[in-house]
Design an enzyme around this catalytic site. Structure first.
Site, mmCIF file in Angstrom:
data_model
loop_
_atom_site.group_PDB
_atom_site.id
_atom_site.type_symbol
_atom_site.label_atom_id
_atom_site.label_comp_id
_atom_site.label_asym_id
_atom_site.label_seq_id
_atom_site.Cartn_x
_atom_site.Cartn_y
_atom_site.Cartn_z
ATOM 1 N N LYS A 138 0.814 -1.217 0.000
ATOM 2 C CA LYS A 138 0.000 0.000 0.000
ATOM 3 C C LYS A 138 0.855 1.279 0.000
ATOM 4 O O LYS A 138 2.054 1.232 0.268
ATOM 5 C CB LYS A 138 -0.940 -0.005 1.217
ATOM 6 C CG LYS A 138 -1.972 -1.147 1.172
ATOM 7 C CD LYS A 138 -2.865 -1.050 -0.036
ATOM 8 C CE LYS A 138 -4.099 -1.916 0.044
ATOM 9 N NZ LYS A 138 -3.859 -3.359 -0.004
HETATM 10 C C1 LIG Z 1 -10.062 -2.666 -1.229
HETATM 11 C C2 LIG Z 1 -9.388 -3.395 -0.120
HETATM 12 N N1 LIG Z 1 -9.981 -3.491 1.059
HETATM 13 C C3 LIG Z 1 -9.406 -4.125 2.091
HETATM 14 C C4 LIG Z 1 -8.172 -4.702 1.972
HETATM 15 C C5 LIG Z 1 -7.586 -5.438 3.143
HETATM 16 O O1 LIG Z 1 -6.449 -4.812 3.633
HETATM 17 P P1 LIG Z 1 -5.512 -5.538 4.683
HETATM 18 O O2 LIG Z 1 -4.601 -6.451 3.941
HETATM 19 O O3 LIG Z 1 -4.765 -4.426 5.364
HETATM 20 O O4 LIG Z 1 -6.389 -6.271 5.628
HETATM 21 C C6 LIG Z 1 -7.499 -4.630 0.774
HETATM 22 C C7 LIG Z 1 -6.182 -5.256 0.631
HETATM 23 O O5 LIG Z 1 -5.577 -5.364 -0.396
HETATM 24 C C8 LIG Z 1 -8.120 -3.958 -0.305
HETATM 25 O O6 LIG Z 1 -7.506 -3.870 -1.491
#
Ligand SMILES: Cc1ncc(COP(=O)(O)O)c(C=O)c1O
Length: 601
Positions: A399
């Site tokens: 990210k």
């Molecule tokens: C749109 C979206 N929401 C939620 C997430 C979940 O993030 P995390 O890996 O920090 O839980 C991601 C992860 O790629 C995502 O792309």
């Protein structure tokens, strides 16, 4: 079979290699000529471009060449040198720009030529051989051979199927070079040039020898990647040596700095965005039987957490321009059981928050923004993280801001914030850091059956410094995305991202959409072709309803969300992140152009 297309006109052979190559280069082959190479330097003394060409004693041709050079200098605004030794030294450094310069000048040249009818008014051929006239007075410098090598390598990597070039018969070094490379002698000039005949060599590439086997770059470029520096390493070291490594003072500091950056009242650090979304639903009182509306074009965790709560994920199709949830579709999905909305700012472009908020307010719905991609994004001047009841960010390894794994919840609501803080650490009344510090107390109470969703100080160490770099990172992302969009403007096969003028896009992802009608390959083959060029790419996302679990559990089927599905067929996420160099960006452009050129209908 290699088709040879050549148009001749007095004194010239004009040859080209199809539309994309045409843009990159024309070459003039002039009998009885001398080769000249000029190099343009940028302010730092690096090569910004060069032009090689031929001049003979015809005033017209000399002026043609001079004019070309003039265009180049004007185009680049650079100073130039023409000393062969310097040329040689600098030649290899900025080939990308060399080709760009040639493209600018030579397409312009050909346009002018068409107008004056001086060269040819015919459309250039779409495949064939390129001739390079390299004869030079300074032949002991090796300039001719170096130029030829450069052209040859570049031409191959651009999909050229064969090359012809001429050398003076008495240029033993160059002849030995071409013969050692198995170039075939195809003709000898009947006229002497300064007392020597010229020999034309030709090399026709097999598929294995050409660009089809030569990737645009040697090392694989991953589609996504973090950019961590010394500041992060030192902070982590400091934390490891501090004696407190899980949630503690650095997590607190990171939360404060984050709230300040976003402009939110509260920022609560968690172990992931998924954990944060789950906590937001729990804290917001979403439970069994409730319906939560979100987009099909998202990562699975957006909906998984709804399922964890016993609630039902309801999907609303997306807009074809922004790929974000369409508020009109959302409205159609409302029922008396609808309790919450999770808009997802795909790729970093904010959703239509005015419309979504208006619907939510009308119906008293909780809005939880999934801002996993939207670090630093703005909607109508407001930072993402300050608009809805709750916003959740992701700090996953790829990210815009990374802590390896991690997430942040922001909210303006005091009570919601307090509940979330307690829920993230077992539902107990005071966190361990407070209990184990000198002023703390061993006593605690369990207020809810909470979760183990806290961040650690090791993660926060990364976050503190990544946060400080966000605006700089965003500038780089903006610059790279502009470079991509400009570079693909003339490719109707590639649809570049649409950005609304009232947002600041966070540019987590650069997603192109292929116009499959114009290509002979599908999206998966396109990705595979890029991979062969050593360019990694990806797809964001496989629509939720096409995954086995969601399809079966909620009886979704193909055709339920036609916009998301048609987007899915053609989307490709290209590499775009601050750790990439400008050269990496240019490699991606070359690879995309090459794959498009090869698979154009
Ligand atoms: C749109 C979206 N929401 C939620 C997430 C979940 O993030 P995390 O890996 O920090 O839980 C991601 C992860 O790629 C995502 O792309």
């Amino acid at each position: 079979m290699v088709a040879i297309h050549r148009e001749s006109f007095p004194g010239y052979y004009l040859t080209s290699l199809g539309p994309s190559f045409l843009q990159a280069m024309y070459s003039w082959y002039v009998q009885s000529a001398e080769a000249i190479a000029h190099v343009a330097l940028d302010g730092d003394g690096r090569v910004a471009g060069f032009v090689a060409g031929t001049v003979n004693d015809s005033d017209y041709r000399r002026s043609l060449f001079r004019e070309t050079w003039y265009h180049m200098v004007v185009a680049l605004g650079q100073r130039l040198i023409s000393k062969p030794t310097q040329t040689l030294r600098l030649l290899g450094e900025r080939k990308d720009l060399i080709w760009q310069a040639l493209a600018t000048i030579l397409t312009r040249r050909s346009r002018e030529a068409e107008q004056t009818n001086a060269i040819s008014d015919k459309e250039p051929p779409t495949a064939g051989l390129v001739s390079i006239g390299v004869k030079h007075s300074a032949r002991r410098s090796g300039l001719g051979t170096a130029l030829s090598e450069l052209f040859v390598r570049e031409a191959w990597s651009r999909g050229c199927e064969g090359i012809t070039l001429s050398v003076r018969e008495d240029n033993v070094g160059a002849r030995r070079f071409y013969e050692s490379m198995n170039w075939e002698e195809v003709s000898r000039s009947s006229k002497t040039y300064h007392g020597s005949f010229s020999i034309t060599y030709q090399k026709v590439m097999t598929d294995k020898q050409t660009s089809r086997a030569t990737p645009v770059r040697e090392e694989f470029l991953p589609p996504l990647g973090p950019f961590l520096g010394e500041e992060e390493w030192n902070e982590v070291l400091d934390t490891l040596q501090s004696g407190w490594i899980t949630m503690g003072p650095k997590t607190r500091r990171f939360e404060e700095l984050f709230a300040e950056y976003v402009g939110s009242r509260h920022a609560i650090a968690v172990s992931s965005c998924t954990a944060g979304l789950h906590l937001a639903l729990v804290a917001g009182g979403i439970g069994p039987g409730d319906e939560v509306i979100t987009t099909p074009l998202t990562f699975c965790s957006t909906a998984n957490v709804v399922v964890h709560q016993g609630a039902v994920p309801i999907l609303a199709d997306v807009r074809v321009d922004t790929f974000n949830m369409d508020p009109e579709e959302m409205r159609k999905k409302m029922t008396p059981r609808t309790k919450a909305i999770i808009p997802v700012h795909l790729a970093g472009q904010p959703c239509e928050m005015d419309e979504i908020r208006a619907i939510a307010e009308e119906r008293g719905l909780l809005v939880i923004e999934d801002a996993a991609h939207a670090m630093g994004a703005k909607y109508k001047g407001r930072m993402i993280g300050t608009i809805s009841d709750v916003t959740v960010f992701s700090f996953y390894a790829t990210k815009n801001l990374t802590t390896g794994e991690g997430g942040m919840i922001t909210t303006e609501d005091e009570e919601l914030a307090e509940r979330t803080r307690i829920l993230r650490l077992h539902g107990i009344s005071a966190d361990a850091w407070k209990r184990y510090s000198a002023v703390g107390s061993w006593y605690y109470e369990v207020l809810f059956p909470g979760y183990k969703y806290n961040m650690t100080d090791i993660q926060a160490s990364l976050g503190i410094h990544q946060l400080a770099k966000q605006e700089k990172f965003l500038e780089v992302r903006q610059q790279y995305t502009k470079t991509y969009t400009d570079a693909f403007k003339d490719l109707p096969e590639v649809i570049t991202p649409v950005v609304k003028d009232y947002v600041r896009h966070a540019w987590h992802l650069y997603i192109i959409r292929l116009d499959l009608e114009r290509l002979t390959i599908d999206r998966d083959q396109f990705i595979e072709a890029l991979r062969k060029e050593n360019i990694g790419s990806s797809v964001h996302f496989i629509p939720l309803h096409l995954h086995p679990y969601y399809g079966e559990r909620y009886s979704f089927k193909k055709g339920d969300f036609p916009v998301a599905e048609s987007l899915y067929e053609g989307i490709v996420t290209l590499p775009m992140y601050p750790k990439m160099s400008v050269e990496d960006v240019e490699d991606v452009i070359r690879a995309v152009r090459k794959v498009v050129a090869k698979s154009r209908r």
